[in-house]
Design a protein around this motif. Structure first.
Motif, PDB file in Angstrom:
ATOM      1  N   TYR A 135      -3.198  -0.418  -3.142  1.00 19.77           N
ATOM      2  CA  TYR A 135      -2.482  -1.331  -2.876  1.00 19.77           C
ATOM      3  C   TYR A 135      -2.162  -1.404  -4.606  1.00 19.77           C
ATOM      4  N   LEU A 136      -1.357  -1.600  -4.313  1.00 22.86           N
ATOM      5  CA  LEU A 136      -0.375  -1.924  -6.279  1.00 22.86           C
ATOM      6  C   LEU A 136       0.319  -3.345  -5.894  1.00 22.86           C
ATOM      7  N   GLU A 147       0.816  -1.259   0.138  1.00 24.15           N
ATOM      8  CA  GLU A 147       0.225   0.003  -0.024  1.00 24.15           C
ATOM      9  C   GLU A 147       0.760   1.346   0.385  1.00 24.15           C
ATOM     10  N   PHE A 148       0.430   2.267  -0.386  1.00 23.34           N
ATOM     11  CA  PHE A 148       0.761   3.945  -0.216  1.00 23.34           C
ATOM     12  C   PHE A 148      -0.242   4.822  -0.078  1.00 23.34           C
ATOM     13  N   LEU A 149      -0.404   6.313   0.126  1.00 27.47           N
ATOM     14  CA  LEU A 149      -0.817   6.582   0.457  1.00 27.47           C
ATOM     15  C   LEU A 149      -0.277   7.730  -0.946  1.00 27.47           C
ATOM     16  N   MET A 150      -2.000   7.727  -1.834  1.00 24.70           N
ATOM     17  CA  MET A 150      -1.901   8.899  -2.788  1.00 24.70           C
ATOM     18  C   MET A 150      -3.112   9.678  -3.182  1.00 24.70           C
ATOM     19  N   GLU A 180      -1.424   5.312 -13.635  1.00 25.62           N
ATOM     20  CA  GLU A 180      -1.630   6.453 -13.394  1.00 25.62           C
ATOM     21  C   GLU A 180      -1.019   6.433 -11.234  1.00 25.62           C
ATOM     22  N   ALA A 181      -1.640   5.457 -10.858  1.00 28.88           N
ATOM     23  CA  ALA A 181      -1.481   4.865  -8.977  1.00 28.88           C
ATOM     24  C   ALA A 181      -0.088   3.876  -9.665  1.00 28.88           C
ATOM     25  N   GLU A 182       0.465   3.467 -10.408  1.00 31.55           N
ATOM     26  CA  GLU A 182       2.396   3.132  -9.977  1.00 31.55           C
ATOM     27  C   GLU A 182       3.286   3.901 -10.651  1.00 31.55           C
ATOM     28  N   PRO A 196      -5.829   0.293  -9.033  1.00 30.59           N
ATOM     29  CA  PRO A 196      -6.752   0.774  -9.460  1.00 30.59           C
ATOM     30  C   PRO A 196      -6.381   0.932 -11.482  1.00 30.59           C
ATOM     31  N   PRO A 197      -7.027   0.336 -12.726  1.00 32.58           N
ATOM     32  CA  PRO A 197      -6.790   0.545 -13.246  1.00 32.58           C
ATOM     33  C   PRO A 197      -6.641   2.116 -14.595  1.00 32.58           C
ATOM     34  N   GLY A 198      -7.348   2.891 -13.953  1.00 34.91           N
ATOM     35  CA  GLY A 198      -7.749   4.088 -14.299  1.00 34.91           C
ATOM     36  C   GLY A 198      -9.198   4.741 -14.585  1.00 34.91           C
TER      37      GLY A 198
END
Length: 264
Positions: free
Chosen positions: A57-58, A36-39, A127-129, A209-211
């Motif tokens: 989460y990625l 996980e990370f803060l987006m 975008e999340a990556e 998230p795929p966008g």
């Protein structure tokens, strides 16, 4: 080990494959671990399209350590016959210029970026990556932390000076992300895979998230450019542009999926 690393980097910068390497584009890639990370940004910070902030989460993935260079892109053009981007430095064909090989390629459309990544058996990052690779897991404002940007950390807030405008990729180590990914603030803005939707964060899935599932012509762009103010080179700042947009501040880097880990 140090000698091997130096040799590898020299050959990579020259656009040459290491002996036995089957990669068409053997640029160093950085593995971003699963988790996980803060987006985005919390209420009261950043712009409306960066909110709400959430845990995302990625799965594990890899991303190019640096932006795609003119030398690497010209190898793609030579191998595939893909059209050459306009020359931002004058009227001569871009392929004929010397001294710009290690500058990030710009004037590429989203289609050009996607075609290149496909050719090298990679893809554009989501975008999340892109944001996780830029900021790590602590929600930092810039790749290097929360301190204001300086010329030792990023190439930003400048006017166009021909070949002196863009910096050679990887040449500003003070701006490295927590994972060691370079030039994610300033220099060249970077195309990512996602459609752009200002309200996507409000309902985006929390896992990979795929966008947004959206038709149209506008894709997301991240990282800001040599011309961007400090507010546009933060790790959370979101840019956008149509498929056919070509500017002398927009380039890209590639990513690659790795083995998926089960997420509880």
């Amino acid at each position: 080990m140090v000698a091997i690393t130096v040799l590898a980097l020299m050959q990579w910068l020259a656009g040459e494959a290491l002996p036995g390497t089957k990669e068409p584009d053997p640029v160093p890639m950085v593995t971003i671990p699963a988790g996980e990370f803060l987006m985005g940004n919390p209420e009261g910070k950043g712009r409306d399209d960066e909110r709400p902030q959430r845990l995302v989460y990625l799965d594990e993935f890899a991303i190019d350590q640096v932006e795609v260079t003119n030398a690497r892109y010209m190898a793609f053009v030579k191998a595939t016959g893909h059209r050459t981007p306009p020359n931002p430095y004058g009227t001569d064909p871009l392929v004929s210029l010397t001294g710009i090989e290690h500058l990030p390629v710009v004037q590429t459309t989203w289609y050009d970026a996607k075609a290149y990544c496909t050719w090298v058996k990679k893809r554009l990052p989501s975008e999340a990556e892109w944001e996780k690779a830029a900021r790590g897991t602590d929600g930092r404002l810039y790749p290097w932390g929360n301190e204001p940007p300086t010329a030792r950390r990023a190439n930003f807030d400048r006017e166009w000076e021909d070949e002196q405008t863009l910096h050679p990729v990887g040449s500003v180590p003070g701006g490295d992300s927590p994972y060691g990914v370079k030039d994610m603030a300033g220099n060249a803005r970077e195309w990512v895979a996602d459609w752009y939707d200002a309200d996507y964060y409000k309902d985006a899935p929390p896992v990979n998230p795929p966008g947004p599932d959206k038709k149209g012509v506008v894709r997301s762009i991240r990282g800001g450019s040599w011309h961007s103010p400090a507010s546009d080179i933060t790790t959370s700042a979101r840019g956008r542009g149509g498929f056919a947009l070509q500017t002398h501040g927009t380039g890209f880097r590639c990513a690659r999926s790795l083995e998926k880990m089960p997420h509880q």
